[in-house]
Design a protein around this motif. Structure first.
Motif, PDB file in Angstrom:
ATOM      1  N   LYS A 190      50.357  51.186  35.063  1.00 37.71           N
ATOM      2  CA  LYS A 190      49.690  50.554  36.203  1.00 37.71           C
ATOM      3  C   LYS A 190      48.280  50.106  35.831  1.00 37.71           C
ATOM      4  O   LYS A 190      47.714  49.228  36.474  1.00 37.71           O
ATOM      5  CB  LYS A 190      49.642  51.520  37.391  1.00 37.71           C
ATOM      6  CG  LYS A 190      51.008  51.755  38.027  1.00 37.71           C
ATOM      7  CD  LYS A 190      50.924  52.784  39.144  1.00 37.71           C
ATOM      8  CE  LYS A 190      52.309  53.029  39.752  1.00 37.71           C
ATOM      9  NZ  LYS A 190      52.264  54.091  40.803  1.00 37.71           N
ATOM     10  N   LYS A 191      47.724  50.729  34.779  1.00 41.93           N
ATOM     11  CA  LYS A 191      46.358  50.361  34.365  1.00 41.93           C
ATOM     12  C   LYS A 191      46.308  49.677  33.004  1.00 41.93           C
ATOM     13  O   LYS A 191      45.326  49.017  32.683  1.00 41.93           O
ATOM     14  CB  LYS A 191      45.452  51.590  34.367  1.00 41.93           C
ATOM     15  CG  LYS A 191      45.891  52.720  33.442  1.00 41.93           C
ATOM     16  CD  LYS A 191      44.912  53.898  33.512  1.00 41.93           C
ATOM     17  CE  LYS A 191      45.347  55.042  32.610  1.00 41.93           C
ATOM     18  NZ  LYS A 191      44.349  56.155  32.609  1.00 41.93           N
ATOM     19  N   TYR A 192      47.376  49.841  32.203  1.00 42.20           N
ATOM     20  CA  TYR A 192      47.446  49.221  30.887  1.00 42.20           C
ATOM     21  C   TYR A 192      48.646  48.274  30.818  1.00 42.20           C
ATOM     22  O   TYR A 192      49.595  48.394  31.591  1.00 42.20           O
ATOM     23  CB  TYR A 192      47.620  50.273  29.787  1.00 42.20           C
ATOM     24  CG  TYR A 192      46.512  51.270  29.621  1.00 42.20           C
ATOM     25  CD1 TYR A 192      45.169  50.879  29.583  1.00 42.20           C
ATOM     26  CD2 TYR A 192      46.818  52.624  29.456  1.00 42.20           C
ATOM     27  CE1 TYR A 192      44.164  51.817  29.392  1.00 42.20           C
ATOM     28  CE2 TYR A 192      45.817  53.568  29.260  1.00 42.20           C
ATOM     29  CZ  TYR A 192      44.486  53.159  29.228  1.00 42.20           C
ATOM     30  OH  TYR A 192      43.499  54.090  29.037  1.00 42.20           O
ATOM     31  N   GLN A 193      48.621  47.410  29.818  1.00 37.83           N
ATOM     32  CA  GLN A 193      49.781  46.563  29.532  1.00 37.83           C
ATOM     33  C   GLN A 193      50.863  47.327  28.770  1.00 37.83           C
ATOM     34  O   GLN A 193      52.041  46.999  28.860  1.00 37.83           O
ATOM     35  CB  GLN A 193      49.349  45.340  28.718  1.00 37.83           C
ATOM     36  CG  GLN A 193      48.431  44.382  29.461  1.00 37.83           C
ATOM     37  CD  GLN A 193      49.145  43.743  30.641  1.00 37.83           C
ATOM     38  OE1 GLN A 193      50.237  43.204  30.535  1.00 37.83           O
ATOM     39  NE2 GLN A 193      48.501  43.814  31.806  1.00 37.83           N
ATOM     40  N   TRP A 194      50.428  48.335  28.018  1.00 42.74           N
ATOM     41  CA  TRP A 194      51.340  49.134  27.188  1.00 42.74           C
ATOM     42  C   TRP A 194      51.072  50.606  27.461  1.00 42.74           C
ATOM     43  O   TRP A 194      50.145  50.951  28.204  1.00 42.74           O
ATOM     44  CB  TRP A 194      51.155  48.783  25.711  1.00 42.74           C
ATOM     45  CG  TRP A 194      51.399  47.332  25.417  1.00 42.74           C
ATOM     46  CD1 TRP A 194      50.455  46.319  25.433  1.00 42.74           C
ATOM     47  CD2 TRP A 194      52.650  46.707  25.126  1.00 42.74           C
ATOM     48  NE1 TRP A 194      51.044  45.117  25.150  1.00 42.74           N
ATOM     49  CE2 TRP A 194      52.395  45.319  24.955  1.00 42.74           C
ATOM     50  CE3 TRP A 194      53.944  47.169  24.982  1.00 42.74           C
ATOM     51  CZ2 TRP A 194      53.397  44.406  24.660  1.00 42.74           C
ATOM     52  CZ3 TRP A 194      54.957  46.266  24.672  1.00 42.74           C
ATOM     53  CH2 TRP A 194      54.681  44.902  24.517  1.00 42.74           C
ATOM     54  N   ILE A 195      51.858  51.507  26.874  1.00 41.39           N
ATOM     55  CA  ILE A 195      51.754  52.927  27.221  1.00 41.39           C
ATOM     56  C   ILE A 195      50.344  53.475  27.027  1.00 41.39           C
ATOM     57  O   ILE A 195      49.826  54.205  27.868  1.00 41.39           O
ATOM     58  CB  ILE A 195      52.762  53.777  26.398  1.00 41.39           C
ATOM     59  CG1 ILE A 195      54.187  53.530  26.891  1.00 41.39           C
ATOM     60  CG2 ILE A 195      52.437  55.272  26.523  1.00 41.39           C
ATOM     61  CD1 ILE A 195      55.233  54.316  26.125  1.00 41.39           C
ATOM     62  N   ALA A 196      49.726  53.133  25.893  1.00 36.43           N
ATOM     63  CA  ALA A 196      48.451  53.754  25.564  1.00 36.43           C
ATOM     64  C   ALA A 196      47.264  52.807  25.661  1.00 36.43           C
ATOM     65  O   ALA A 196      46.163  53.176  25.280  1.00 36.43           O
ATOM     66  CB  ALA A 196      48.520  54.347  24.152  1.00 36.43           C
ATOM     67  N   GLY A 197      47.472  51.592  26.135  1.00 39.20           N
ATOM     68  CA  GLY A 197      46.336  50.690  26.212  1.00 39.20           C
ATOM     69  C   GLY A 197      46.727  49.243  26.399  1.00 39.20           C
ATOM     70  O   GLY A 197      47.830  48.925  26.863  1.00 39.20           O
ATOM     71  N   ASP A 198      45.821  48.380  25.991  1.00 43.76           N
ATOM     72  CA  ASP A 198      45.978  46.951  26.242  1.00 43.76           C
ATOM     73  C   ASP A 198      46.768  46.224  25.159  1.00 43.76           C
ATOM     74  O   ASP A 198      47.059  45.037  25.300  1.00 43.76           O
ATOM     75  CB  ASP A 198      44.589  46.310  26.382  1.00 43.76           C
ATOM     76  CG  ASP A 198      43.803  46.935  27.531  1.00 43.76           C
ATOM     77  OD1 ASP A 198      44.415  47.200  28.579  1.00 43.76           O
ATOM     78  OD2 ASP A 198      42.594  47.181  27.365  1.00 43.76           O
ATOM     79  N   THR A 199      47.066  46.909  24.071  1.00 44.18           N
ATOM     80  CA  THR A 199      47.868  46.318  23.003  1.00 44.18           C
ATOM     81  C   THR A 199      49.036  47.242  22.672  1.00 44.18           C
ATOM     82  O   THR A 199      48.955  48.460  22.868  1.00 44.18           O
ATOM     83  CB  THR A 199      47.032  46.091  21.725  1.00 44.18           C
ATOM     84  OG1 THR A 199      46.489  47.348  21.286  1.00 44.18           O
ATOM     85  CG2 THR A 199      45.896  45.115  21.975  1.00 44.18           C
ATOM     86  N   MET A 200      50.099  46.653  22.183  1.00 45.79           N
ATOM     87  CA  MET A 200      51.254  47.442  21.740  1.00 45.79           C
ATOM     88  C   MET A 200      50.812  48.385  20.628  1.00 45.79           C
ATOM     89  O   MET A 200      50.040  48.011  19.738  1.00 45.79           O
ATOM     90  CB  MET A 200      52.344  46.501  21.244  1.00 45.79           C
ATOM     91  CG  MET A 200      53.630  47.191  20.840  1.00 45.79           C
ATOM     92  SD  MET A 200      54.836  45.944  20.312  1.00 45.79           S
ATOM     93  CE  MET A 200      56.183  46.998  19.782  1.00 45.79           C
ATOM     94  N   SER A 201      51.294  49.638  20.681  1.00 45.69           N
ATOM     95  CA  SER A 201      50.871  50.642  19.703  1.00 45.69           C
ATOM     96  C   SER A 201      52.041  51.504  19.260  1.00 45.69           C
ATOM     97  O   SER A 201      53.183  51.324  19.717  1.00 45.69           O
ATOM     98  CB  SER A 201      49.777  51.531  20.296  1.00 45.69           C
ATOM     99  OG  SER A 201      50.330  52.467  21.215  1.00 45.69           O
ATOM    100  N   LEU A 202      51.719  52.464  18.404  1.00 49.10           N
ATOM    101  CA  LEU A 202      52.739  53.407  17.935  1.00 49.10           C
ATOM    102  C   LEU A 202      53.356  54.191  19.092  1.00 49.10           C
ATOM    103  O   LEU A 202      54.500  54.650  18.984  1.00 49.10           O
ATOM    104  CB  LEU A 202      52.134  54.374  16.921  1.00 49.10           C
ATOM    105  CG  LEU A 202      51.596  53.781  15.620  1.00 49.10           C
ATOM    106  CD1 LEU A 202      51.045  54.897  14.719  1.00 49.10           C
ATOM    107  CD2 LEU A 202      52.674  52.984  14.874  1.00 49.10           C
ATOM    108  N   ALA A 203      52.627  54.339  20.185  1.00 47.30           N
ATOM    109  CA  ALA A 203      53.196  55.042  21.347  1.00 47.30           C
ATOM    110  C   ALA A 203      54.400  54.295  21.892  1.00 47.30           C
ATOM    111  O   ALA A 203      55.431  54.908  22.238  1.00 47.30           O
ATOM    112  CB  ALA A 203      52.135  55.205  22.433  1.00 47.30           C
ATOM    113  N   ASP A 204      54.317  52.971  21.965  1.00 45.79           N
ATOM    114  CA  ASP A 204      55.444  52.167  22.450  1.00 45.79           C
ATOM    115  C   ASP A 204      56.609  52.206  21.465  1.00 45.79           C
ATOM    116  O   ASP A 204      57.778  52.317  21.865  1.00 45.79           O
ATOM    117  CB  ASP A 204      54.990  50.721  22.664  1.00 45.79           C
ATOM    118  CG  ASP A 204      53.803  50.634  23.601  1.00 45.79           C
ATOM    119  OD1 ASP A 204      53.993  50.827  24.809  1.00 45.79           O
ATOM    120  OD2 ASP A 204      52.683  50.406  23.106  1.00 45.79           O
TER     121      ASP A 204
END
Length: 257
Positions: A190-204
């Motif tokens: 709801k606050k980020y585009q991806w799980i851990a922030g604004d860019t795709m990361s290892l979390a996704d």
């Protein structure tokens, strides 16, 4: 970084990225996905879990618990999928999958750690429980206990062989934990585009294979509308097709007619 020391000359002579993996292993999926996202060449070493090819002396030289995935990169062994993700990101920082923002990096690391923590006690309990699946027989379990150093894995497989299979209360507990984590992801999205922030990361990269596996057995993702949008973004990437979907039809070479 958990690089496993080895004096084996055959292993030490291996060049490039060699991935030991299984088609429908969610842990294997995330390594294939990272490799595809970064466009890295790799050599496939298929470990057929259906025939328990992971429980051999040769494979235990690579992974101390006989699990997939494992990589051998220029003669260095790295195992456990979250650690392999970190290792490959460090070695190949091009097409970065780590947020620039420190707070978001910490968030990413949290989700990688959770993935590792819940693999046996939550995801495997839920999937095996829903499917009523056993990968061992009473006879093979006796042999497994002799070679498996992880008591957690021994206890898990014993539980699947017990009368009545995995107790319903264990499945319900795993279900509650999964729902709580996907609720947390829902709030992040709801606050980020991806799980851990604004860019795709290892979390996704680490979490979309959990969707793939859990969805096969009816986990109610429809209860999480932001998660559904996140899923839609990832499953429509070319990397998802190459790293995950195409492997569902894979037939080991020795079984091909």
């Amino acid at each position: 970084m958990p690089i496993r020391p080895t004096d084996d000359p055959e292993i030490k002579s291996m060049k490039g990225i060699n991935l030991y993996h299984y088609s429908q292993s969610n842990c294997s999926m995330r390594i294939r996905l990272l490799l595809e996202e970064k466009g890295l060449p790799w050599t496939s070493h298929y470990v057929d879990l259906d025939t328990q090819a992971n429980l051999t002396e040769d494979y235990f030289k690579l992974h101390p618990h006989g699990l997939v995935p494992t990589i051998v990169h220029d003669g260095e062994i790295v195992y456990e999928s979250s650690d392999i993700l970190r290792y490959l990101e460090e070695k190949y920082p091009e097409t970065p999958l780590i947020p620039a923002d420190e707070e978001q990096r910490n968030e990413m690391e949290k989700w990688l750690d959770i993935t590792k923590d819940i693999h046996v006690r939550v995801i495997k309990v839920w999937v095996y429980g829903k499917e009523k699946y056993t990968s061992k027989t009473p006879e093979s379990m006796k042999e497994y206990e002799k070679i498996q150093p992880s008591q957690e894995l021994i206890d898990f497989h014993k539980m699947t062989l017990a009368e009545g299979h995995i107790p319903q209360e264990k499945i319900d507990e795993a279900d509650e934990i999964l729902r709580s984590y996907f609720s947390m992801i829902e709030n992040n999205l709801k606050k980020y585009q991806w799980i851990a922030g604004d860019t795709m990361s290892l979390a996704d990269i680490a979490w979309i294979p959990n969707y793939t596996l859990l969805n096969m057995f009816g986990f109610p993702f429809e209860n999480y509308p932001q998660v559904m949008k996140w899923i839609d973004k990832l499953v429509n990437r070319p990397s998802y097709e190459a790293a995950i979907l195409k492997w569902f039809d894979y037939v080991p070479a020795q079984d091909q007619g």
